[in-house]
Design a protein around this motif. Sequence first.
Motif, short mmCIF file in Angstrom:
data_model
loop_
_atom_site.label_atom_id
_atom_site.label_comp_id
_atom_site.label_asym_id
_atom_site.label_seq_id
_atom_site.Cartn_x
_atom_site.Cartn_y
_atom_site.Cartn_z
N THR A 37 0.83 -1.20 0.00
CA THR A 37 0.00 0.00 0.00
C THR A 37 0.87 1.25 0.00
OG1 THR A 37 -0.21 0.33 2.41
CG2 THR A 37 -1.73 -1.24 1.37
N CYS A 85 1.21 -5.48 3.94
CA CYS A 85 0.24 -6.19 4.78
C CYS A 85 0.26 -7.65 4.35
CB CYS A 85 -1.16 -5.61 4.58
SG CYS A 85 -1.27 -3.84 4.88
N PHE A 109 -9.70 0.41 -1.01
CA PHE A 109 -9.87 0.06 0.40
C PHE A 109 -11.31 0.21 0.90
CE2 PHE A 109 -5.50 1.45 -0.27
CZ PHE A 109 -4.83 0.32 0.14
N GLU A 113 -11.88 -2.77 6.74
CA GLU A 113 -11.49 -2.09 7.97
C GLU A 113 -10.00 -1.82 7.91
OE1 GLU A 113 -11.39 -2.85 12.77
OE2 GLU A 113 -12.77 -4.04 11.55
N LEU A 114 -9.63 -0.57 8.19
CA LEU A 114 -8.23 -0.17 8.09
C LEU A 114 -7.68 0.28 9.43
CD1 LEU A 114 -8.25 2.02 4.85
CD2 LEU A 114 -7.56 -0.37 5.07
N HIS A 116 -4.81 2.92 10.41
CA HIS A 116 -3.99 3.94 9.78
C HIS A 116 -2.62 3.92 10.44
CE1 HIS A 116 -6.78 5.54 6.90
NE2 HIS A 116 -7.72 5.29 7.81
N PRO A 123 -2.48 3.25 4.55
CA PRO A 123 -3.58 2.32 4.80
C PRO A 123 -3.05 0.91 5.09
CG PRO A 123 -3.45 2.90 2.47
CD PRO A 123 -2.39 3.67 3.17
N LEU A 125 -4.48 -2.98 6.17
CA LEU A 125 -5.66 -3.83 6.30
C LEU A 125 -5.67 -4.49 7.67
CD1 LEU A 125 -5.25 -5.25 2.74
CD2 LEU A 125 -7.20 -3.87 3.50
N SER A 126 -6.75 -4.29 8.44
CA SER A 126 -6.78 -4.78 9.81
C SER A 126 -6.83 -6.30 9.91
CB SER A 126 -7.96 -4.16 10.57
OG SER A 126 -9.17 -4.65 10.06
#
Length: 175
Positions: A37, A85, A109, A113-114, A116, A123, A125-126
């Motif tokens: 990202t 990620c 995105f 859910e991100l 930061h 960004p 990715l959670s």
Amino acid sequence: MPPIMLASKAEARMSYQTRESIGAALGRIPLGLFVLTASHEDHRLGMLASWVQQVCFEPPMVCVAVAKGRSILPLLSESRHFALCQIAADDRIIQRKFAKEFEPGEDPFLGFELIHGSIRDLPILSGCSAFMECELSCHLDVEGDHDLFIGKVKAGHATDKDPHVHFRDNGFDYA
């Protein structure tokens, strides 16, 4: 029982130099799956990346290969920061979403859910297995179809989710 025929050294050497033999050897290199990202000003992008490798202990650094012509290239150069990620082993949704090139102005995105990041609001990715936030140290425009980006890892986190790791049948294809 017939005698075993041994190939000459020259024949053996030639059989190791075929595209098929080289492709099989390259395919044995284990690969993770990552979403690379980057963001700059109000534009952010992500793409699937599998050619990622740690290159230094001190300072901690990683390298990622990006195909020439990908739309994320200007963001990497302009922002001088990126995140990696690592996709979890069971996550096919993120894998499918980021395997494609995005239309200009499309936010890849949306719907995810991100987290930061701590640097440059990257960004992240959670749902990923792990992530690393990097400051671009070097961009190498190498001969071939990919450029290399080397980044100093400035922040990172790993979860207890297993990462996606795979081998390829042929080292001349992503599959």
